[in-house]
Motif scaffolding. Structure first.
Motif, PDB file in Angstrom:
ATOM      1  N   UNK A 171     -55.519  56.656 -20.629  1.00 45.04           N
ATOM      2  CA  UNK A 171     -55.022  57.027 -19.309  1.00 45.04           C
ATOM      3  C   UNK A 171     -53.649  56.407 -19.095  1.00 45.04           C
ATOM      4  N   UNK A 172     -52.945  56.961 -18.133  1.00 43.16           N
ATOM      5  CA  UNK A 172     -51.622  56.443 -17.800  1.00 43.16           C
ATOM      6  C   UNK A 172     -51.726  55.000 -17.315  1.00 43.16           C
ATOM      7  N   UNK A 173     -50.791  54.150 -17.706  1.00 41.84           N
ATOM      8  CA  UNK A 173     -50.829  52.770 -17.229  1.00 41.84           C
ATOM      9  C   UNK A 173     -50.482  52.679 -15.751  1.00 41.84           C
ATOM     10  N   UNK A 174     -51.047  51.696 -15.074  1.00 39.48           N
ATOM     11  CA  UNK A 174     -50.666  51.409 -13.700  1.00 39.48           C
ATOM     12  C   UNK A 174     -51.336  52.264 -12.657  1.00 39.48           C
ATOM     13  N   UNK A 175     -52.363  53.055 -13.031  1.00 39.72           N
ATOM     14  CA  UNK A 175     -53.029  53.894 -12.045  1.00 39.72           C
ATOM     15  C   UNK A 175     -53.677  53.026 -10.961  1.00 39.72           C
ATOM     16  N   UNK A 176     -53.391  53.336  -9.714  1.00 44.43           N
ATOM     17  CA  UNK A 176     -53.995  52.618  -8.604  1.00 44.43           C
ATOM     18  C   UNK A 176     -53.352  51.289  -8.269  1.00 44.43           C
ATOM     19  N   UNK A 177     -52.363  50.869  -9.047  1.00 42.16           N
ATOM     20  CA  UNK A 177     -51.731  49.575  -8.800  1.00 42.16           C
ATOM     21  C   UNK A 177     -50.688  49.674  -7.689  1.00 42.16           C
ATOM     22  N   UNK A 178     -50.599  48.606  -6.914  1.00 42.06           N
ATOM     23  CA  UNK A 178     -49.583  48.510  -5.849  1.00 42.06           C
ATOM     24  C   UNK A 178     -49.209  47.040  -5.716  1.00 42.06           C
ATOM     25  N   UNK A 179     -48.445  46.572  -6.672  1.00 34.71           N
ATOM     26  CA  UNK A 179     -48.180  45.132  -6.778  1.00 34.71           C
ATOM     27  C   UNK A 179     -47.365  44.582  -5.623  1.00 34.71           C
ATOM     28  N   UNK A 180     -46.477  45.382  -5.068  1.00 32.05           N
ATOM     29  CA  UNK A 180     -45.630  44.873  -3.983  1.00 32.05           C
ATOM     30  C   UNK A 180     -45.837  45.628  -2.672  1.00 32.05           C
ATOM     31  N   UNK A 181     -46.791  46.525  -2.626  1.00 29.19           N
ATOM     32  CA  UNK A 181     -47.068  47.270  -1.403  1.00 29.19           C
ATOM     33  C   UNK A 181     -46.243  48.524  -1.228  1.00 29.19           C
ATOM     34  N   UNK A 182     -45.261  48.730  -2.076  1.00 31.16           N
ATOM     35  CA  UNK A 182     -44.383  49.885  -1.916  1.00 31.16           C
ATOM     36  C   UNK A 182     -45.046  51.193  -2.347  1.00 31.16           C
ATOM     37  N   UNK A 253     -52.350  71.900  -5.025  1.00 31.01           N
ATOM     38  CA  UNK A 253     -52.427  71.051  -6.220  1.00 31.01           C
ATOM     39  C   UNK A 253     -51.660  69.767  -5.967  1.00 31.01           C
ATOM     40  N   UNK A 254     -52.192  68.659  -6.420  1.00 27.95           N
ATOM     41  CA  UNK A 254     -51.512  67.367  -6.276  1.00 27.95           C
ATOM     42  C   UNK A 254     -50.806  67.051  -7.584  1.00 27.95           C
ATOM     43  N   UNK A 255     -49.494  67.123  -7.576  1.00 32.04           N
ATOM     44  CA  UNK A 255     -48.738  66.816  -8.791  1.00 32.04           C
ATOM     45  C   UNK A 255     -48.655  65.312  -9.033  1.00 32.04           C
ATOM     46  N   UNK A 256     -48.592  64.532  -7.968  1.00 34.62           N
ATOM     47  CA  UNK A 256     -48.522  63.081  -8.107  1.00 34.62           C
ATOM     48  C   UNK A 256     -49.916  62.483  -7.928  1.00 34.62           C
ATOM     49  N   UNK A 257     -50.763  62.681  -8.927  1.00 34.87           N
ATOM     50  CA  UNK A 257     -52.126  62.160  -8.817  1.00 34.87           C
ATOM     51  C   UNK A 257     -52.142  60.640  -8.856  1.00 34.87           C
ATOM     52  N   UNK A 258     -51.191  60.039  -9.537  1.00 35.60           N
ATOM     53  CA  UNK A 258     -51.109  58.586  -9.537  1.00 35.60           C
ATOM     54  C   UNK A 258     -50.900  58.059  -8.120  1.00 35.60           C
ATOM     55  N   UNK A 259     -49.995  58.711  -7.370  1.00 34.67           N
ATOM     56  CA  UNK A 259     -49.768  58.313  -5.992  1.00 34.67           C
ATOM     57  C   UNK A 259     -50.990  58.553  -5.126  1.00 34.67           C
ATOM     58  N   UNK A 260     -51.671  59.671  -5.362  1.00 35.12           N
ATOM     59  CA  UNK A 260     -52.865  59.987  -4.583  1.00 35.12           C
ATOM     60  C   UNK A 260     -53.967  58.962  -4.823  1.00 35.12           C
ATOM     61  N   UNK A 261     -54.143  58.546  -6.077  1.00 37.61           N
ATOM     62  CA  UNK A 261     -55.155  57.543  -6.382  1.00 37.61           C
ATOM     63  C   UNK A 261     -54.768  56.175  -5.825  1.00 37.61           C
ATOM     64  N   UNK A 262     -53.478  55.913  -5.736  1.00 33.79           N
ATOM     65  CA  UNK A 262     -53.031  54.640  -5.181  1.00 33.79           C
ATOM     66  C   UNK A 262     -53.388  54.527  -3.707  1.00 33.79           C
ATOM     67  N   UNK A 263     -53.274  55.620  -2.977  1.00 37.67           N
ATOM     68  CA  UNK A 263     -53.492  55.593  -1.529  1.00 37.67           C
ATOM     69  C   UNK A 263     -54.951  55.888  -1.158  1.00 37.67           C
ATOM     70  N   UNK A 264     -55.745  56.383  -2.109  1.00 38.12           N
ATOM     71  CA  UNK A 264     -57.127  56.774  -1.811  1.00 38.12           C
ATOM     72  C   UNK A 264     -58.033  55.556  -1.695  1.00 38.12           C
ATOM     73  N   UNK A 265     -58.913  55.584  -0.700  1.00 36.08           N
ATOM     74  CA  UNK A 265     -59.971  54.581  -0.579  1.00 36.08           C
ATOM     75  C   UNK A 265     -61.263  55.073  -1.209  1.00 36.08           C
TER      76      UNK A 265
END
Length: 366
Positions: A171-182, A253-265
């Motif tokens: 899988x892509x690295x960094x999925x779901x990570x938000x190290x600085x809140x940005x 369709x969600x093209x930025x699935x990484x972003x979607x997973x980052x914000x999803x609870x």
């Protein structure tokens, strides 16, 4: 090997071709390994694809050179198309050979789909080493063929029916990570989400899922009343939901699935192998609704993470708006349950499979 492409340039990294097409479940693991090859080995990575899949949308957006060949679907019934199959195979193999020779390919890494079988045959005829990664619980025909032709078989899970070591899913690295809140703040702005509500992500895969769409749309009023917001990818082939609300964000369709997973609870979705791997790696609690057709592989894909407590499984036939509301309330509405499921998902993370496979691909050159 008769090749004059970039792989023969001593000043460049290795030239690797990845072949996985059709659905995101085939494409994403190939791209994950391709990204690791570029990052770790300065590789020139070329992707093979066909017009039948999502390649033209997903591959260029990730910065890879995409070369197209003709798709070779295998007819399920005796028909005129079945008798045309040998000629289509030969044409696609010749197209794949041209690409492999043009880029000076030194290794091929395939993950199945319409593009894979011609690619495996082409690599075999050119004496190029190749890998065959099966990401599903039950192996497809193209990948089984690839192993029979001499490819190195690799499996995401045991018992796929294809020989090969069990390595997991890249899988892509960094999925779901938000190290600085940005990352969370950016995703909320990108999708138009509020910052004071928990987010339910819903997706039926690249094509959408009508049964999930119906249940979600009918459940929207109760979910919003309970204080949640919903990000819903309904599928490009489906009609947009008629329900309109500031806290119900819909898109085909969600093209930025990484972003979607980052914000999803929490997420409600099908349980394709790649989906399960990415959701688990991102640490997102899930309710999986396996595709009710086929050989039951989607239920098998989710079995381990369900047993580990990171997800729940709901049969497609049992999914109702009320059941959906109950599941969301039991998870998002219970802080302790949410914490336990997040923790279980994190412990079940797929880790550095893409990096390990990238190293093995490069080692096969020597």
């Amino acid at each position: 090997m008769d090749a004059t492409g970039p792989g023969n340039n001593p000043d460049s990294g290795p030239s690797i071709v990845i072949a996985g097409g059709g659905t995101a479940g085939h494409i994403e693991p190939a791209l994950a390994v391709g990204e690791a090859l570029r990052r770790r080995h300065n590789a020139t990575v070329t992707a093979l694809g066909t017009s039948r899949g999502l390649e033209s949308d997903l591959v260029p957006g990730r910065g890879f050179d995409l070369r197209m060949i003709d798709p070779v679907p295998v007819p399920r019934k005796v028909s005129a198309d079945l008798f045309k199959l040998p000629f289509r195979v030969v044409k696609a193999v010749l197209q794949a050979r041209r690409v492999l020779k043009d880029v000076g390919a030194q290794v091929l890494f395939g993950t199945g789909g319409y593009v894979a079988a011609p690619a495996y045959i082409a690599a075999r005829t050119l004496n190029i080493p190749f890998f065959v990664l099966e990401t599903n619980a039950l192996a497809g025909m193209a990948n089984k063929l690839g192993v029979r032709l001499g490819g190195t078989g690799l499996n995401a899970v045991a018992g796929s029916g294809m020989p090969g070591e069990v390595v997991g899913i890249p899988v892509r690295p960094g999925l779901g990570e938000d190290r600085d809140g940005n990352a969370v703040a950016y995703a909320r702005e990108e999708f138009g989400l509020a910052d004071d509500r928990r987010t339910l992500l819903v997706t039926g895969g690249s094509q959408g899922a009508a049964s999930i769409n119906r249940a979600v749309e009918e459940a929207v009023p109760q979910l919003i009343e309970a204080g949640y917001q919903i990000l819903h990818a309904y599928g490009a082939k489906n009609d947009p939901p008629a329900t309109v609300d500031d806290f119900y964000v819909t898109m085909p369709y969600i093209h930025d699935m990484s972003g979607a997973l980052t914000v999803a609870d929490m997420i409600v979705c099908r349980s394709g192998a790649m989906t399960v791997a990415e959701v688990t790696a991102a640490g997102v609690p899930a309710v999986y609704v396996p595709l009710p057709h086929g050989n039951g592989e989607q239920g098998r894909n989710a079995r381990q993470v369900v047993e580990e407590g990171a997800a729940r499984l709901v049969d497609d036939s049992a999914l109702t708006p009320q059941l959906l509301v109950e599941q969301v309330n039991e998870i998002l509405g219970d802080e302790e349950q949410l914490r336990k499921m997040r923790s279980a998902a994190t412990r079940s993370s797929t880790g550095d499979v893409s990096e390990q496979l990238a190293d093995r691909v490069v080692a096969a050159m020597f």
